[in-house]
Design an enzyme around this catalytic site. Structure first.
Site, PDB file in Angstrom:
ATOM      1  CG  ASP A 108     -13.896 -12.097  -0.202  1.00  0.00           C
ATOM      2  OD1 ASP A 108     -14.536 -10.948  -0.324  1.00  0.00           O
ATOM      3  OD2 ASP A 108     -13.932 -13.226  -0.823  1.00  0.00           O
ATOM      4  CD  GLU A 132     -15.779  -4.469  -5.093  1.00  0.00           C
ATOM      5  OE1 GLU A 132     -15.803  -5.358  -5.779  1.00  0.00           O
ATOM      6  OE2 GLU A 132     -15.327  -4.335  -4.057  1.00  0.00           O
ATOM      7  CD  GLU A 171     -15.640  -7.004   1.439  1.00  0.00           C
ATOM      8  OE1 GLU A 171     -15.766  -6.246   2.626  1.00  0.00           O
ATOM      9  OE2 GLU A 171     -14.605  -6.810   0.625  1.00  0.00           O
TER      10      GLU A 171
HETATM   11  P1  ADP Z   1     -11.354 -10.705  -4.788  1.00  0.00           P
HETATM   12  O1  ADP Z   1     -12.674 -10.488  -4.429  1.00  0.00           O
HETATM   13  O2  ADP Z   1     -11.232 -11.531  -5.706  1.00  0.00           O
HETATM   14  O3  ADP Z   1     -10.596 -10.771  -3.575  1.00  0.00           O
HETATM   15  P2  ADP Z   1     -10.867  -7.905  -4.832  1.00  0.00           P
HETATM   16  O4  ADP Z   1     -10.700  -6.865  -6.032  1.00  0.00           O
HETATM   17  O5  ADP Z   1     -11.929  -7.541  -3.746  1.00  0.00           O
HETATM   18  O6  ADP Z   1     -10.791  -9.284  -5.272  1.00  0.00           O
HETATM   19  O7  ADP Z   1      -9.437  -7.557  -3.722  1.00  0.00           O
HETATM   20  C1  ADP Z   1      -8.398  -7.699  -4.372  1.00  0.00           C
HETATM   21  C2  ADP Z   1      -7.387  -7.027  -3.360  1.00  0.00           C
HETATM   22  O8  ADP Z   1      -6.478  -7.959  -3.158  1.00  0.00           O
HETATM   23  C3  ADP Z   1      -6.673  -5.828  -4.173  1.00  0.00           C
HETATM   24  O9  ADP Z   1      -7.273  -4.643  -3.680  1.00  0.00           O
HETATM   25  C4  ADP Z   1      -5.381  -6.023  -3.539  1.00  0.00           C
HETATM   26  O10 ADP Z   1      -5.110  -5.020  -2.301  1.00  0.00           O
HETATM   27  C5  ADP Z   1      -5.085  -7.262  -2.817  1.00  0.00           C
HETATM   28  N1  ADP Z   1      -4.063  -7.923  -3.779  1.00  0.00           N
HETATM   29  C6  ADP Z   1      -4.180  -8.482  -4.935  1.00  0.00           C
HETATM   30  N2  ADP Z   1      -3.186  -9.223  -5.321  1.00  0.00           N
HETATM   31  C7  ADP Z   1      -2.157  -9.029  -4.279  1.00  0.00           C
HETATM   32  C8  ADP Z   1      -0.924  -9.759  -3.898  1.00  0.00           C
HETATM   33  N3  ADP Z   1      -0.290 -10.531  -4.822  1.00  0.00           N
HETATM   34  N4  ADP Z   1      -0.486  -9.633  -2.581  1.00  0.00           N
HETATM   35  C9  ADP Z   1      -1.127  -8.890  -1.744  1.00  0.00           C
HETATM   36  N5  ADP Z   1      -2.388  -8.233  -1.986  1.00  0.00           N
HETATM   37  C10 ADP Z   1      -2.963  -8.651  -3.103  1.00  0.00           C
END
Ligand code: ADP
Length: 493
Positions: free
Chosen positions: A471, A313, A282
């Site tokens: 994650d 990323e 990841e």
């Molecule tokens: P983190 O590492 O904090 O989880 P990431 O940027 O790796 O953050 O992942 C965030 C992902 O979560 C986004 O790519 C999106 O697909 C998903 N996401 C963000 N907000 C929402 C939401 N409100 N509902 C569903 N999926 C979401």
């Protein structure tokens, strides 16, 4: 395909994956877990901290804008700057002294599991995966307490020269200090008077003090490394994260090369004689370009089968691999950015010799899969749909306690903006003769010899929390694939 048809496929996919999850023998998850200490600061508390440090001292520190927190004055200065600007900030600290000081002078409201590996371990244990073998190189008592108290969650421990698997609460090192990140949240409208200035906080936001004590190592004791092969039969795959903690140089003269070498050896050890073992990394933001490039070229390439990452990323990864223009076009957010994302994912698949690249964005997920992957496009699509339902559950509830919770996510509608973005990509692929419109919806096998699977995702309008959704997406899709993998134990053939 109409949105209603996608919703039907969601229901089918979640029901299938739920039935199959029991096929997973287990997963090894390492390395980064930490404790997040959450504190919502109030006006009287910030006033008290300012009084402790003193106005004069703070005035100087605010001007010097510390990039690293060396003492309490640096901390209060960065907090005041973040509050004054209403901006989120993350600042590292390399000792645990600040934690002691914060415990004496502020105290947190609540603490929770933080770090990709910790969050993923708890999620998989709650989903009911049989053996979740988590490994934290710095397993302190306070850290162990944040793992879910479930018998399927285990940590390796060496006792009398032998490896045992025990719950983290029975496996921690009593002499180990915890890695605790502080998350200080502040609210809009708070009034602060400091160093002759008076301001009102313009926006709700937070300061994260990320703890990077000198003893943090992405590593394993030689005894544990030697006996790691004992757990091979309990697992079908591994999810690895936290390589961003590797530093260029250490006080004892070791360098990143030593830790990269050890990280690769651990992967080799997990695979053993079974080249079918699935290894997912990841990815995350890594400021240091040397470490970012090294992670991709020396750990991921050749050794890892699957990579999960978000759109920023993807750009960061492409950038250090020499595809600056493509990286720029991914983050430019123009109408072609989805096409660039797809092209970027293909580049990563080829350049890093992966079997699978899964990228998630708000509204859709794209997965490119090498043609020799043992599963077909339909299985990959089901894995992505399951992951999206999990993400929507996580966003709605804040955490997932059991596989039954996934019904909550299933009820969240497919995000129409994401669906519309996909049409752009479809036009490009169909125009370029890469696949037909029908193939696009079913998962297409491209002329270049990789499969392409794209799904519109479910997005929660007002998420209760956004931490750990990425994650959940990557771990959810990976576990669904493990559940679908044919079980052949090559070692016994
Ligand atoms: P983190 O590492 O904090 O989880 P990431 O940027 O790796 O953050 O992942 C965030 C992902 O979560 C986004 O790519 C999106 O697909 C998903 N996401 C963000 N907000 C929402 C939401 N409100 N509902 C569903 N999926 C979401």
């Amino acid at each position: 395909m109409e949105i209603a048809e996608w919703e039907k496929r969601y229901v089918e996919a979640v029901s299938n994956v739920r039935e199959q999850l029991g096929n997973v023998q287990g997963v090894f998850v390492a390395y980064n877990s930490n404790v997040d200490a959450m504190k919502h600061i109030r006006e009287n508390e910030i006033k008290k901290l300012i009084a402790i440090i003193g106005q004069e001292e703070l005035r100087e520190r605010i001007v010097s804008y510390p990039r690293e927190i060396k003492d309490p004055a640096d901390f209060v200065a960065r907090l005041i700057i973040a509050m004054r600007d209403g901006k989120a900030a993350e600042v590292p600290t390399y000792t645990t002294d600040l934690h002691e000081w914060l415990m004496d002078n502020l105290v947190f409201d609540s603490a929770r599991m933080g770090g990709q590996a910790g969050i993923i371990s708890n999620l998989l244990a709650n989903l009911g995966v049989k053996n979740v073998i988590t490994y934290v190189p710095w397993l302190a008592k306070e850290q162990a307490e944040h793992f879910v108290d479930s018998p399927n969650l285990k940590h390796p421990v060496i006792e009398n020269g032998k490896l045992y698997l025990k719950h983290p609460k029975d496996a921690y090192d009593p002499f180990q200090k915890p890695k605790i990140n502080w998350i200080i949240e502040f609210s809009r409208g708070m009034k602060v008077r400091c160093a002759g200035e008076e301001f009102e906080v313009p926006r709700d936001n937070r300061l994260i003090v990320s703890s990077r004590p000198k003893w943090i190592r992405i590593d394993m004791s030689p005894e544990m490394y030697e006996q790691l092969s004992d757990i091979r039969e309990d697992i079908d795959g591994a999810i690895l994260a936290g390589y961003q903690m590797i530093r260029e140089e250490y006080e004892d003269g070791t360098t990143y090369r030593d830790y990269v070498q050890r990280a690769v050896s651990v992967i080799e050890r997990l695979k053993g004689c079974n080249p079918q073992m699935r290894i997912h990394v990841e990815f995350t933001s890594i400021q240091n370009k040397l470490i970012r490039r090294t992670l991709l070229k020396d750990i991921v390439k050749k050794h890892v089968t699957s990579l999960g990452l978000d759109t920023v990323e993807v750009a960061n990864a492409l950038n250090v691999l020499g595809y600056e223009e493509l990286a720029y076009s991914v983050i430019k957010k123009g109408e072609n950015s989805i096409v660039s994302l797809y092209e970027g994912a293909v580049r990563l698949l080829k350049e890093l010799e992966l079997q699978r690249v899964h990228l998630h964005s708000l509204g859709y997920y794209i997965c490119v899969v090498a043609k020799d992957h043992p599963l077909d496009a339909d299985s990959h699509r089901q894995a992505l749909l399951f992951a999206s339902a999990l993400a929507a559950t996580q966003a709605t509830l804040g955490s997932i306690q059991s596989i039954d919770d996934v019904d909550v996510g299933l009820d969240v509608p497919v995000y129409t903006d994401g669906y519309d973005d996909l049409i752009e990509l479809e036009k490009y692929l169909v125009r370029g003769g890469i696949c037909t419109a029908e193939d696009f919806e079913d998962g297409c096998i491209t002329a270049d010899g990789h499969d392409l699977i794209i799904v519109p995702s479910k997005v929660v309008n007002e998420p209760v929390a956004t931490v750990g959704i990425g994650d959940a997406i990557s771990a959810g899709a990976f576990i669904a694939l493990l559940a679908k993998m044919p079980k052949i134990n090559i070692c016994n053939l």
